[in-house]
Design an enzyme around this catalytic site. Structure first.
Site, short mmCIF file in Angstrom:
data_model
loop_
_atom_site.label_atom_id
_atom_site.label_comp_id
_atom_site.label_asym_id
_atom_site.label_seq_id
_atom_site.Cartn_x
_atom_site.Cartn_y
_atom_site.Cartn_z
N VAL A 67 -4.26 -50.79 -6.19
CA VAL A 67 -4.08 -52.29 -6.14
C VAL A 67 -5.34 -52.77 -5.29
O VAL A 67 -5.53 -52.01 -4.28
CB VAL A 67 -2.64 -52.81 -5.89
CG1 VAL A 67 -1.94 -52.48 -7.09
CG2 VAL A 67 -2.35 -52.30 -4.64
N SER A 68 -5.68 -53.91 -5.23
CA SER A 68 -6.92 -54.43 -4.62
C SER A 68 -6.57 -54.76 -3.07
O SER A 68 -7.53 -55.00 -2.32
CB SER A 68 -7.49 -55.47 -5.22
OG SER A 68 -8.24 -55.23 -6.60
N SER A 69 -5.30 -55.08 -2.82
CA SER A 69 -5.15 -55.53 -1.64
C SER A 69 -3.46 -55.23 -1.31
O SER A 69 -2.72 -54.93 -2.15
CB SER A 69 -5.19 -57.09 -1.30
OG SER A 69 -4.31 -57.87 -2.24
N GLN A 105 -0.88 -56.97 -3.40
CA GLN A 105 -0.76 -57.12 -4.80
C GLN A 105 0.67 -56.08 -4.98
O GLN A 105 0.76 -54.91 -4.31
CB GLN A 105 -1.93 -56.47 -5.51
CG GLN A 105 -2.92 -57.76 -5.50
CD GLN A 105 -3.98 -57.29 -6.46
OE1 GLN A 105 -4.31 -56.23 -6.60
NE2 GLN A 105 -4.96 -58.33 -6.68
#
Length: 202
Positions: A10-12, A15
């Site tokens: 996941v990008s961060s 998320q």
């Protein structure tokens, strides 16, 4: 004996990875063989991914839910796919794209189709990422043109700031003393003083 691994990204940290975890469970993976990174897919310099790659052995299977979970840079995804399948001789399965399963068929046509699909999906993922960045930049520029301010609003000046500033410019107090009287760091006091002088508001 071949081992089946899963990779989640996941990008961060904000998320939610639940959807990918469910997909991995449904694919038959257990939690001990699932690796997860919470950071951008712009490159492959991710701690858990690198740890996973070091564990992979010939014949192992690596599962990802979708190609953009592997990465978002078109060229790097293709290169990483080559390294995994050709150099490390690992199989890859993209759960939401059955055509991208290197266990299925080994003839020339199967390989050609898989490579073609990989190139198209990788290109689309990168194009989407670049499009999002462009829209964000355009949105920020438009907002700035409307006078929207970004970042935290400046904190109000202490009530004694102008008096202290006057004493400082008159060399009655040092910069450190002036900053201490206003209960702020020297750099902050100086920056605010210069900005207000430039704006002729002090």
């Amino acid at each position: 004996m071949a081992v089946q691994y899963g990779y989640i990204r996941v990008s961060s940290a904000e998320q939610n990875e639940a959807r990918q975890v469910i997909a991995m469970r449904e694919a038959g993976l257990d939690g001990n063989h699932i690796y997860m990174d919470k950071q951008s897919g712009k490159d492959f310099d991710r701690p858990q991914y690198q740890r996973l790659v070091r564990r992979l052995r010939p014949g192992d299977l690596l599962c990802v839910q979708s190609i953009d979970r592997l990465g978002r840079d078109y060229e790097e995804v293709r290169e990483q796919w080559r390294v995994l399948t050709k150099e490390k001789r690992v199989n890859i399965r993209v759960l939401d794209m059955p055509l991208l399963d290197t266990r299925q068929g080994r003839d020339l046509m199967d390989t050609f189709i898989a490579d073609l699909v990989l190139q198209i999906l990788s290109f689309v993922a990168q194009s989407e990422r670049e499009s999002i960045k462009k829209r964000q930049a355009e949105g920020i520029a438009a907002a700035k043109a409307r006078g929207v301010k970004f970042g935290r609003p400046p904190s109000p000046l202490p009530e004694n700031f102008r008096d202290v500033h006057r004493d400082w410019r008159a060399k009655k107090v040092t910069l450190r003393q002036a900053a201490e009287r206003c209960a702020m760091p020297e750099g902050t006091f100086y920056a605010k003083a210069v900005r207000l002088e430039r704006e002729n508001t002090i």
